[in-house]
Design an enzyme around this catalytic site. Structure first.
Site, short mmCIF file in Angstrom:
data_model
loop_
_atom_site.label_atom_id
_atom_site.label_comp_id
_atom_site.label_asym_id
_atom_site.label_seq_id
_atom_site.Cartn_x
_atom_site.Cartn_y
_atom_site.Cartn_z
CG PHE A 1 89.60 -57.36 -98.36
CD1 PHE A 1 88.48 -57.27 -97.55
CD2 PHE A 1 90.79 -57.82 -97.81
CE1 PHE A 1 88.54 -57.67 -96.20
CE2 PHE A 1 90.85 -58.21 -96.47
CZ PHE A 1 89.72 -58.14 -95.68
CG ASP B 1 96.29 -53.61 -100.68
OD1 ASP B 1 97.19 -54.47 -100.58
OD2 ASP B 1 95.26 -53.63 -99.99
CE LYS C 1 96.26 -61.78 -98.25
NZ LYS C 1 95.52 -62.73 -97.45
N1 PLP Z 1 94.99 -55.95 -98.74
C1 PLP Z 1 94.71 -56.99 -99.56
C2 PLP Z 1 94.74 -56.78 -101.04
C3 PLP Z 1 94.38 -58.23 -99.03
O1 PLP Z 1 94.09 -59.25 -99.84
C4 PLP Z 1 94.36 -58.38 -97.61
C5 PLP Z 1 93.96 -59.67 -97.01
O2 PLP Z 1 93.35 -60.50 -97.60
C6 PLP Z 1 94.66 -57.28 -96.82
C7 PLP Z 1 94.98 -56.08 -97.41
C8 PLP Z 1 94.65 -57.40 -95.32
O3 PLP Z 1 95.73 -58.15 -94.88
P1 PLP Z 1 95.72 -58.77 -93.41
O4 PLP Z 1 94.63 -59.76 -93.36
O5 PLP Z 1 97.10 -59.37 -93.27
O6 PLP Z 1 95.51 -57.64 -92.46
#
Ligand code: PLP
Length: 395
Positions: free
Chosen positions: A129, A214, A243
């Site tokens: 994700f 990520d 986050k």
């Molecule tokens: N990358 C990871 C690993 C995530 O867990 C998330 C959100 O849950 C995101 C990217 C996307 O972040 P945002 O919701 O702040 O756009």
């Protein structure tokens, strides 16, 4: 009739009015223990006095100037992130998805600037994700996230998480790099097999690929290290963070080595709000606390205690809990009973957890919880397990 709020979320019927440390209070002043932290965001809990003071001070001085001018808070936060990581340079964005977008663009642009514009594809992983923008849903590859949104953004080759041979097979002359979460959060807290991330690093070095991490969910202390890559014994070339870095204020960052960032010259990327003074005040205040001597040691200690308690819980309630997963304070309970019902029962005990796919409940408490909060959490978890067992016996 369509509701006033675009109905893209399945919300629980609770509205919180205020927070204090790991607790949230609803409109009726009912207190909930928050082990979801707004999906791994409120790293220091709610209304942390130090963060509140930092934002108050900035709010009274200056909110926004744009990136037409120097933003001193950005310069300070970038310098501190660089000192604390592998990176040489930082781009500030407003969310995790935006940070990943920057990382994807940077990886493509690196090869373009190296005279190999045909190398634009990234190897990604099943269950990943990376956000909800068009490129990040393509990178995540979830059929549910992609359905109905037209042609998928080109350039992502998804392979099973942890399968190194599949990575090798998927690599071709157009491959630019590998985009990976060091622990997959949303799919149910998947920790990769030992040595997997290191093999990716070695493979990238051997094949001239960029390794893009990520760390939106794993970063800023969530796994007990400032960044999860430290535990894996390697450094990425590019890393997306989000986050926890803002402690609840919208903030994302894309960190990179000088080499990986070489294509990102003036005009190649931007954001009106990215790195605005309010977000920078929040980010700098979060780092003041997370980088304090002993803070991450305490995260690892409390995580050890939680994992011990959870192992005991799982042993005592085998018909409810199938498996405990995770690292640090990114923990998952895979259940034999429906996770959504389990979360609803936890809520009845005024305890908040977060769902994930694979029938997992995630526990993502603020990083500064104490032993008494762990005990309180365990009481709610025991009660939820017991209620399912009682039901089963009654059938
Ligand atoms: N990358 C990871 C690993 C995530 O867990 C998330 C959100 O849950 C995101 C990217 C996307 O972040 P945002 O919701 O702040 O756009």
């Amino acid at each position: 009739m369509i509701p006033p709020l675009l109905p893209t979320y399945n919300r629980a019927d609770i509205a919180f009015d205020r927070g204090e440390g790991p607790y949230l209070f609803d409109e009726k002043n009912e207190r909930y223990l928050d082990f979801g932290s707004g999906i791994a965001v409120s790293a220091l809990g709610h209304a942390h006095p130090y963060l509140v003071a930092a934002l108050r001070e900035q709010a009274g001085k200056l909110w926004h100037t744009s990136n037409l001018y120097r933003v001193l808070g950005q310069e300070r936060l970038a310098k501190r992130l660089i000192e604390a990581s592998f990176a040489d340079t930082v781009f500030f964005a407003n969310s995790g998805a935006e940070a990943v977008e920057c990382a994807i663009k940077m990886a493509r642009r690196f090869h373009y600037a190296s005279g190999a514009p045909e190398r634009y594809r990234l190897i990604t992983f099943e269950g990943a994700f990376h956000g909800r923008t068009l490129a990040t849903i393509a990178a995540g590859g979830s059929a549910q996230c992609l359905e109905g949104f037209g042609p998928k953004v080109e350039g992502f080759d998804s392979v099973p998480f942890g399968d190194f041979d599949a990575v090798v097979r998927a690599t071709g002359p157009e491959t630019a790099g590998i985009l990976v979460e060091p622990i997959q959060g949303e799919v149910g807290v998947h920790v990769p097999p030992p040595g997997f991330l290191k093999r990716l690093r070695e493979f990238c070095d051997a094949r001239g690929l960029l390794l893009v991490f990520d760390e939106v969910q794993t970063g800023i202390g969530r796994t007990g290290r400032l960044f999860a890559y430290e535990e894996a014994g390697l450094v990425p070339d590019i890393m997306a963070v989000g986050k926890g870095i803002g402690g609840g204020f919208p903030l994302g960052a894309c960190l990179a080595s000088e080499r990986a960032a070489k294509g990102m010259i003036p005009g190649t990327h931007g954001s009106t709000y990215g790195g605005n003074p309010l977000a920078m005040a929040a980010g700098n205040a979060v780092l003041d606390i997370v980088l304090e001597a002993g803070f991450l040691d305490r995260v690892r200690m409390i995580s050890g205690s939680m994992q011990q308690h959870l192992a005991m819980l799982a042993a005592e309630h085998r018909s409810v809990i199938a498996e405990i997963r995770g690292r640090g304070l990114l923990l998952g309970l895979r259940l034999h009973v429906p996770a959504a019902s389990f979360i609803a029962r936890l809520r009845e005990s005024r305890f908040l957890g977060v769902g994930a796919t694979e029938n997992v409940v995630r526990l993502l408490p603020p990083l500064n919880i104490e032993e008494r909060h762990v005990k309180e959490a365990m009481a709610a978890l025991v009660a939820a397990c017991a209620s399912f067992e009682t039901e089963r016996k009654a059938v």
